[in-house]
Motif scaffolding. Sequence first.
Motif, short mmCIF file in Angstrom:
data_model
loop_
_atom_site.label_atom_id
_atom_site.label_comp_id
_atom_site.label_asym_id
_atom_site.label_seq_id
_atom_site.Cartn_x
_atom_site.Cartn_y
_atom_site.Cartn_z
N GLY A 167 0.82 -1.21 0.00
CA GLY A 167 0.00 0.00 0.00
C GLY A 167 0.85 1.26 0.00
O GLY A 167 0.60 2.20 -0.76
N ALA B 127 -3.90 1.60 -3.09
CA ALA B 127 -3.10 1.75 -1.87
C ALA B 127 -3.99 1.73 -0.64
O ALA B 127 -3.70 1.04 0.35
CB ALA B 127 -2.29 3.05 -1.93
N HIS B 128 -5.08 2.49 -0.67
CA HIS B 128 -6.01 2.51 0.46
C HIS B 128 -6.61 1.13 0.70
O HIS B 128 -6.76 0.71 1.86
CB HIS B 128 -7.14 3.51 0.20
N ILE C 161 -3.92 -1.16 2.30
CA ILE C 161 -3.66 -0.77 3.69
C ILE C 161 -4.82 -1.21 4.58
O ILE C 161 -4.62 -1.75 5.68
CB ILE C 161 -3.42 0.75 3.80
#
Length: 223
Positions: A170, A203-204, A207
């Motif tokens: 992420g 990425a979000h 994560i």
Amino acid sequence: MWLKKNGLYVLLAVSVILAILGVTTENFVFKSGTAGMGAVIILIMGIVDKSSIKEAWWIIGAFLFSIIGDWFLSHMNGDSTMFVKGIALFFLAHLGYLLYALRNGRIRGMFTAIVLTIYLAFFFLVLYPTFTDVTLMIASLVYLLISCFSLGAAMGIKGDLAAKRSFIFGIVLIIFSDTIIAFKEFVGYHSFDFLITPTYYLAHIFITFSLVKRFKSNVPTSN
């Protein structure tokens, strides 16, 4: 409990849908959907078991700062002041990622030094000659530094291996997206612009997935 077995993954699937809508539309609600849904998922996990994920509030804060920072960048219209404000908010987001990682591990010094060397060379050889605004230059340099440190800290996270790898990926995706933005905004290179938002939204999602995996590994499914 159904939430622990499948419910969180259903919510992650909603994040994927929001990411697709964010890429294909200009609606800011969808563009902030992956970070917003990530914060909601973490809050739900906290309600189910407050001690299951340590320091998760840092990630919620990071997601919220990302949403606000994205709003500034989406409305800058060539205004460098708006761009600096956006960078400042994304700096706070990376600070959240960094603090979360440090609370769950330690920074990898040698790896961080290598990444810093590469990105500082990129900054001074490629980006620095293009700056005409000193404030923007300083903001960009500081943001570059926090990005490298957050990746170095991510590499040192302890615990569930899948959670660690997902968190690292992420952060890598955020840095990759930011690198493309740097080429776009400062160098005028646009060949990879189409990758900026997909990698940012992914990425979000990764994560958030990292925190879900940590939650599932810490909380017994029989509860």
